[in-house]
Write a protein that holds these residues in place. Structure first.
Motif, PDB file in Angstrom:
ATOM      1  N   THR A 272       0.810  -1.216   0.000  1.00 50.87           N
ATOM      2  CA  THR A 272       0.000   0.000   0.000  1.00 50.87           C
ATOM      3  C   THR A 272       0.843   1.265   0.000  1.00 50.87           C
ATOM      4  O   THR A 272       0.294   2.371  -0.028  1.00 50.87           O
ATOM      5  CB  THR A 272      -0.930   0.008   1.227  1.00 50.87           C
ATOM      6  OG1 THR A 272      -0.144  -0.027   2.432  1.00 50.87           O
ATOM      7  CG2 THR A 272      -1.865  -1.193   1.210  1.00 50.87           C
ATOM      8  N   ASP A 273       2.162   1.093   0.033  1.00 54.80           N
ATOM      9  CA  ASP A 273       3.099   2.212  -0.061  1.00 54.80           C
ATOM     10  C   ASP A 273       3.019   3.143   1.144  1.00 54.80           C
ATOM     11  O   ASP A 273       3.186   4.347   1.032  1.00 54.80           O
ATOM     12  CB  ASP A 273       2.863   3.007  -1.347  1.00 54.80           C
ATOM     13  CG  ASP A 273       4.144   3.671  -1.843  1.00 54.80           C
ATOM     14  OD1 ASP A 273       5.216   3.069  -1.682  1.00 54.80           O
ATOM     15  OD2 ASP A 273       4.073   4.778  -2.378  1.00 54.80           O
ATOM     16  N   ASP A 274       2.766   2.559   2.312  1.00 56.73           N
ATOM     17  CA  ASP A 274       2.758   3.330   3.556  1.00 56.73           C
ATOM     18  C   ASP A 274       4.117   3.160   4.224  1.00 56.73           C
ATOM     19  O   ASP A 274       4.328   2.258   5.032  1.00 56.73           O
ATOM     20  CB  ASP A 274       1.624   2.827   4.466  1.00 56.73           C
ATOM     21  CG  ASP A 274       1.449   3.681   5.705  1.00 56.73           C
ATOM     22  OD1 ASP A 274       2.349   4.491   6.013  1.00 56.73           O
ATOM     23  OD2 ASP A 274       0.412   3.553   6.380  1.00 56.73           O
ATOM     24  N   GLY A 275       5.064   4.035   3.863  1.00 62.38           N
ATOM     25  CA  GLY A 275       6.438   3.889   4.327  1.00 62.38           C
ATOM     26  C   GLY A 275       6.575   3.925   5.831  1.00 62.38           C
ATOM     27  O   GLY A 275       7.342   3.161   6.418  1.00 62.38           O
ATOM     28  N   ALA A 276       5.814   4.803   6.489  1.00 62.74           N
ATOM     29  CA  ALA A 276       5.909   4.898   7.949  1.00 62.74           C
ATOM     30  C   ALA A 276       5.447   3.607   8.607  1.00 62.74           C
ATOM     31  O   ALA A 276       6.051   3.139   9.576  1.00 62.74           O
ATOM     32  CB  ALA A 276       5.070   6.081   8.443  1.00 62.74           C
ATOM     33  N   ALA A 277       4.371   3.017   8.075  1.00 59.12           N
ATOM     34  CA  ALA A 277       3.871   1.767   8.648  1.00 59.12           C
ATOM     35  C   ALA A 277       4.844   0.624   8.403  1.00 59.12           C
ATOM     36  O   ALA A 277       4.992  -0.267   9.245  1.00 59.12           O
ATOM     37  CB  ALA A 277       2.495   1.438   8.057  1.00 59.12           C
TER      38      ALA A 277
ATOM     39  N   ALA B  97       7.868  -3.346  10.795  1.00 62.14           N
ATOM     40  CA  ALA B  97       9.097  -4.133  10.639  1.00 62.14           C
ATOM     41  C   ALA B  97       9.995  -3.978  11.862  1.00 62.14           C
ATOM     42  O   ALA B  97      10.587  -4.953  12.336  1.00 62.14           O
ATOM     43  CB  ALA B  97       9.833  -3.705   9.379  1.00 62.14           C
ATOM     44  N   GLY B  98      10.102  -2.762  12.383  1.00 58.69           N
ATOM     45  CA  GLY B  98      10.914  -2.535  13.563  1.00 58.69           C
ATOM     46  C   GLY B  98      10.417  -3.313  14.760  1.00 58.69           C
ATOM     47  O   GLY B  98      11.205  -3.922  15.502  1.00 58.69           O
ATOM     48  N   ARG B  99       9.099  -3.326  14.948  1.00 55.33           N
ATOM     49  CA  ARG B  99       8.540  -4.071  16.087  1.00 55.33           C
ATOM     50  C   ARG B  99       8.731  -5.575  15.908  1.00 55.33           C
ATOM     51  O   ARG B  99       8.974  -6.299  16.880  1.00 55.33           O
ATOM     52  CB  ARG B  99       7.063  -3.732  16.245  1.00 55.33           C
ATOM     53  CG  ARG B  99       6.824  -2.294  16.678  1.00 55.33           C
ATOM     54  CD  ARG B  99       5.407  -2.052  17.105  1.00 55.33           C
ATOM     55  NE  ARG B  99       5.221  -0.689  17.578  1.00 55.33           N
ATOM     56  CZ  ARG B  99       4.139  -0.263  18.210  1.00 55.33           C
ATOM     57  NH1 ARG B  99       3.138  -1.092  18.434  1.00 55.33           N
ATOM     58  NH2 ARG B  99       4.043   0.985  18.602  1.00 55.33           N
TER      59      ARG B  99
END
Length: 847
Positions: free
Chosen positions: A571-576, A581-583
Motif C-alpha cells: 500500500t506504499d505506507d512507508g511509515a507503517a 518491521a521494527g517491532r
C-alpha cells in the motif's frame, strides 16, 4: 519505544542530581569529566568511546556523565531494532519537545545539512552532552550520520560533546583525537568497597572473601551474586550455595549478550565452551575438536568466524578459547545436556530455576510428570521466548512422555518442529520428526510429507501432504485443521491454505479456545498474504496482533507485525513499513525467529525499492536469498528472489541478479509455488537485452493468468509497459500499463498505481476510462484490426501496407472508430479500448 533511557535536563531546570558512586575507575572517570568540562565552557568538544563487556559499567558511566553535566544532556539507549534512522530518531526524540519537532529534525538530518544541523536546531546556542549507549547496536544509517557529524567544524561542535559506549570488540569510527576508555576488572580493594555498598547487611568476613574470589573483580558479576543471596546468607547465618557465581548469576549478566546472538551462534558458542573445559577452567581447544563436537551435536559451524570477529572467541593458530572466562561459563550453563536433549531453559529461566530448584513433587514423580513440566515450559518459550529453547524443551518432553502419554508426546514433537521451522533450522526440524515414525494415518502422512519436503523429495511430499489436506482439512478439530493448512502451504496451494485456516479459526472461536486464536490468526494471515489477498491479510493480522498481545504471545505478535509490514509495502505506507518491521525485528532477532526476520527485512526492502532506493534494497535482500545460517529463512528464500532481481538490476548489479535467477529457475520447475514460473519469466525479461525482453514479458503475463495473485501480475505488466515505453513504443505500452493501473487501484496500492499512472502519462495517454464494451464490440472486423494496429503504434501508411488498403481507406475506418467510441484522436484509442491481450499487445474487447 524510542530507546531513551535518561531524560534530558538543564542545570536551570533540574540541577545535576545525585552522584553515582564509582570505585577503582579514577582514570576512566577523569577522561569523561575532562570532556564535560571543556564542553560546558564552550572550549571544544570531542568524542570519548567507552568500551567493555557485559556488566563492567559502561551504562553506569554514561548515566553518571548525564547526571553531573551542568547543561543539556541526554542519555539514549540503542533502539530495539535496527531499521534505518531509528537511532537518529531516538536521539532527536530525547531532545525535541514534540513529535512534530522530531519529524522536522529527521527531515533535516536526512537532507544535505545532516544530523549535526538537526541537533543544533534542537539545542541552539547551549552546551550539550550526548551520551549514546551500545552504539554497536545502532542502525548503520544513524552511525554514518554520527560519524559525519563528528567531523564537522564550527562553533556548535565546540559546545558539543559525545560519550558513546560499545562492546569491547566494536570499533567506533570517531574523528581524530577520539579517546577510548577501556573498562576492565576492578582491583581487590575497589571490589571490596563496591561490595560493602551493594550488600543490604554487612557481609561476614568469609562470605565477603568468597564473593570477591568468585567475581574476580567483575563488578556486574559481583552485584548479581549479591542479589542472589539472602540477608541470612550474607551475614553467615545460612549456608552459601555451592557456586556463588553460578549459572543464574551469569545468566543475569550475560543473558542479554547471549540472547542477542543468532540461534546457531549461541548453540555453537555453547559447544566451544563444552570442548574448552568444564566449569573449572578454560583449557582451550583445537578448531578440529570443536568442529567434530559441533557435527555430533548437529550444530552448524558457519557462525564460528563471526564469533571470532566479534571478539567473543579468541583464535590463535589452530586453537580456540574465550576472551572472557565468565562468558564461557555462561555459555556452558545453557549447553545441551549430556543425554543429547536439553533442559529447554533460556538464561533467564535457568536463573530462576537455579534459585528455586525443581519442585519436590516433580522430582518425586515419574517421567510423565517431568515431561509435562517440560512441555509447559516449552509452550511458554514457543509463545514468547527463544524458539530454539522451546525446541529443545519440547523434544525432551516428547522423550519423557512417549511411554505413558503418546498423544501428548506427538503434540510435543509437532510443536518442536514448529519451533525449529520458525527458527529456519532444517536439521532441527528433521530431528523433531525423526522420533515419531510410529504414528499412523494422516499424522504419519504429515510427518513423511514434511520430511520429504525438507529433503527436497517433492513428489513424495505431494502424495503424502495432499492426503493430509483432503482428510484433516475436512475435520472439525482446530489442531488438525491447522496441520492441514500448513500442509497446503508447503504444497504451494495458498487458496486451500486460506480456506482451511479460516475453518480452524472459526472452530477455535466457536469452542472459545482463547490461547489457540492467535496461532490460528497467524497462520491465516500468512496464507492470505501468500495468496495476494493483502487487505484480508492486514485485517486478519491486526486481529491476530490484538489476540497475541492479550494472551502474551510475543512471538506470534512479531509474525503479525511482519505481515503488516509486508502489506504496508504494497500500500506504499512507508511509515507503517518501518514501524511494523521494527517491532517485528525487536522481538524476532533475540528470539531467533528467522521466518519473521526474513518477512520484516523483505518488507523494508520493498519499501526502499518503491522509493527508488534500489542500491539499499539490493544490499538488504542479498543475504536473504543466499543459503546458510546468515541467509534468509529456507521456506522464504526463493520467494524473495524476484524482488532481489528487480532491485539488483535497477542497482546495476546484473551478475548477482543472474546468479539468483539461475537458482530460482530450479525452484520454479518444482511446481510448489504457483507464482514462480511467471515471476521467473519476469526475472528473465529484466535481465534480457535487445528485443528479447518482449518474449519473456509476454511469457510472464500468460503464466500469471492461471496463477492468481493479481498484484504480482500487475507488477509484471508495469515492468513490461515501462520497457515498451523506453523502447519508444508508446502505443504498445499503454495496454499493459492501463491494466496494471486498474489492478493496483483495486488492490488499494496507491504508490504502485501512481507509478503506473506516471508511465501512462509518459506515453501520451489520457486519464480517461475505457469505452463501453458494447460500443467496442460493435466495431466491424476491419475496424477492430485497424484499431489493434493503431494501439500498437503503427502509422496509417504501415497499416495500409499490412492490410492491403490505401492510407485514405485506413483513415476513413479510423474516423468511424473515433465516432463510435466517442474519442477524438489515435492518442486516446488505447485508453478507450482499455483491454490488454498478452498474446498480441493492446486489443479491443470482444463481446
Amino acid at each position: 519505544m524510542t530507546g531513551v533511557r535518561g531524560a534530558t535536563h538543564t542545570a536551570a531546570a533540574a540541577g545535576p542530581g545525585p552522584d553515582v558512586r564509582w570505585y577503582g575507575r579514577t582514570a576512566e572517570l577523569a577522561v569523561v569529566e575532562e570532556l564535560s568540562a571543556r564542553v560546558a565552557a564552550g572550549a571544544g568538544g570531542g568524542v570519548v568511546c567507552v568500551t567493555g563487556g557485559p556488566g563492567e559499567g559502561r551504562s553506569t558511566l554514561l548515566a553518571r556523565a548525564v547526571r553531573v553535566f551542568p547543561g543539556t544532556a541526554a542519555l539514549v539507549a540503542a533502539p530495539g531494532h535496527r531499521v534505518p534512522w531509528s537511532g537518529a530518531r531516538a536521539l532527536c526524540t530525547a531532545l525535541a519537545p514534540s513529535e512534530a519537532a522530531v519529524r522536522r529534525a529527521l527531515r533535516v538530518a536526512r537532507g544535505p545539512a545532516g544530523l549535526g544541523a538537526a541537533l543544533a536546531g534542537l539545542v541552539p546556542g547551549r552546551p550539550a552532552l550526548f551520551c549514546l549507549d551500545d552504539l554497536h547496536l545502532w542502525d548503520a544509517h544513524s552511525r554514518a550520520a554520527l560519524a559525519a557529524t563528528w567531523q564537522e567544524p564550527g562553533p556548535w561542535a565546540r559546545r558539543t560533546g559525545w560519550v558513546v559506549s560499545s562492546a569491547r570488540h566494536h570499533r567506533v569510527p570517531g574523528p581524530a583525537g577520539t579517546r577510548t576508555v577501556r573498562l576492565g576488572r576492578l582491583g581487590r580493594e575497589a571490589a571490596r568497597a563496591l561490595l560493602a555498598e551493594l550488600c543490604p547487611v554487612p557481609p561476614a568476613g568469609p562470605v565477603a572473601e568468597r564473593l570477591l574470589d568468585a567475581a574476580d573483580g567483575h563488578p556486574g558479576v559481583l552485584a548479581a551474586a549479591v542479589r542472589h543471596l539472602t540477608p541470612a546468607q550474607l551475614s553467615g547465618r545460612a549456608p552459601l550455595p555451592g557456586d556463588v557465581a553460578g549459572g543464574g548469576v551469569l545468566a543475569e549478566v550475560y543473558g542479554g549478550l547471549l540472547g542477542s546472538l543468532p540461534v546457531d551462534g549461541r548453540r555453537l558458542l555453547a559447544v566451544v565452551a563444552a570442548v574448552c573445559g568444564g566449569a573449572d577452567g578454560d583449557r582451550g581447544a583445537t578448531v578440529g575438536a570443536v568442529l567434530d563436537r559441533a557435527r555430533e551435536a548437529r550444530v552448524p559451524a558457519e557462525p564460528l568466524d563471526g564469533l571470532v570477529a566479534d571478539g567473543l572467541l579468541r583464535r590463535t593458530g589452530g586453537m580456540l578459547g574465550f576472551e572472557d572466562p565468565f562468558l564461557r561459563r555462561a555459555a556452558l550453563a545453557g549447553r545441551p545436556s549430556p543425554a543429547g536433549g536439553a533442559d529447554g531453559r533460556s538464561p533467564g529461566e535457568r536463573h530462576r530455576a537455579d534459585r528455586l530448584g525443581p519442585p519436590a513433587a516433580v522430582r518425586a514423580r515419574g517421567a510423565a510428570a517431568r515431561g509435562r513440566s517440560l512441555l509447559v515450559r516449552g509452550l511458554a518459550a514457543l509463545a514468547g521466548g527463544p524458539v530454539m529453547d522451546a525446541h529443545e524443551s519440547l523434544l525432551r518432553a516428547a522423550e519423557l512422555l512417549g511411554g505413558e502419554a503418546p498423544v501428548e508426546a506427538s503434540d510435543a514433537r509437532f510443536l518442536a518442529m514448529e519451533a525449529a521451522w520458525a527458527a529456519g533450522d532444517v536439521p532441527a526440524c528433521l530431528a523433531a520428526l525423526e522420533g515419531a515414525r510410529e504414528r499412523r494415518g494422516t499424522e504419519r502422512d504429515f510427518l513423511d510429507g514434511l520430511r520429504a519436503a525438507l529433503t527436497e523429495r517433492l513428489d513424495e511430499a505431494r502424495t503424502a501432504l495432499s492426503r493430509v489436506v483432503a482428510l484433516d482439512g475436512a475435520s472439525d478439530e482446530p489442531r488438525l485443521l491447522l496441520r492441514a493448512g500448513s500442509a497446503a502451504l508447503v504444497l504451494g496451494d495458498t487458496a486451500a491454505a486460506a480456506r482451511v485456516h479460516g475453518r480452524a479459526l472459526a472452530r477455535a472461536r466457536a469452542e472459545h479456545r482463547t490461547a489457540l486464536l492467535p496461532r490460528a490468526l497467524e497462520h491465516l494471515a500468512y496464507a492470505e498474504l501468500r495468496a495476494g489477498s493483502h487487505s484480508r491479510a492486514a485485517r486478519t493480522a491486526r486481529e491476530g496482533l490484538r489476540a497475541a498481545e492479550l494472551t502474551g504471545q510475543r512471538n506470534v505478535a512479531a509474525h503479525q507485525h511482519a505481515v503488516l509490514a509486508l502489506v504496508a509495502s504494497v500500500t506504499d505506507d512507508g511509515a507503517a513499513v518501518v514501524e511494523h518491521a521494527g517491532r517485528a525485528l525487536a522481538i524476532a532477532r533475540p528470539h531467533g525467529l528467522a521466518q519473521a526476520v526474513t518477512l520484516a527485512e523483505w518488507a523494508l526492502a520493498r519499501g526502499e525499492l518503491g522509493r527508488g532506493l534500489a542500491d539499499q534494497a539490493a544490499a538488504r535482500l542479498r543475504p536473504l536469498v543466499r543459503p546458510g545460517p546468515r541467509g534468509g529463512h529456507f521456506a522464504l528464500r526463493m520467494m524473495v528472489v524476484p524482488c532481489f532481481v528487480e532491485a539488483a538490476v535497477a542497482a546495476g548489479r546484473p551478475a548477482e541478479a543472474r546468479e539468483a535467477t539461475a537458482r530460482y529457475a530450479v525452484w520454479a520447475g518444482l511446481g510448489v509455488d504457483g507464482q514462480a514460473p511467471a515471476q521467473w519469466a519476469r526475472c528473465r525479461a529484466l535481465l534480457a537485452r535487445g528485443e528479447e525482453p518482449a518474449r519473456w514479458f509476454g511469457e510472464a503475463v500468460l503464466r500469471h493468468e492461471g496463477a492468481g495473485n493479481d498484484f504480482e501480475r500487475a507488477r509484471t505488466l508495469l515492468a513490461y509497459g515501462t520497457w515498451l515505453r523506453r523502447r519508444r513504443r508508446p502505443g504498445e505500452a499503454r495496454g499493459p500499463l492501463r491494466d496494471a493501473l486498474v489492478t493496483f487501484e483495486r488492490a488499494a496500492a496507491p504508490g504502485w498505481a501512481e507509478r503506473a499512472r506516471g508511465e501512462l502519462r509518459a506515453t501520451g495517454a489520457t486519464s480517461g476510462s475505457a469505452a463501453d464494451p458494447e460500443a467496442v464490440g460493435e466495431l466491424t472486423p476491419q475496424q477492430q484490426r485497424i484499431s489493434r494496429l493503431v494501439a500498437q503504434g503503427a502509422t496509417n501508411r504501415e497499416i495500409a501496407a499490412r492490410l492491403g488498403l490505401s492510407p485514405r481507406t485506413v483513415d476513413h475506418h479510423l474516423r468511424g472508430v473515433y465516432a463510435r467510441l466517442g474519442i477524438r484522436s489515435r492518442v486516446e484509442l488505447p485508453a478507450a479500448l482499455g483491454w490488454f491481450d498478452p498474446a498480441g499487445g493492446p486489443a479491443p474487447r470482444r463481446r
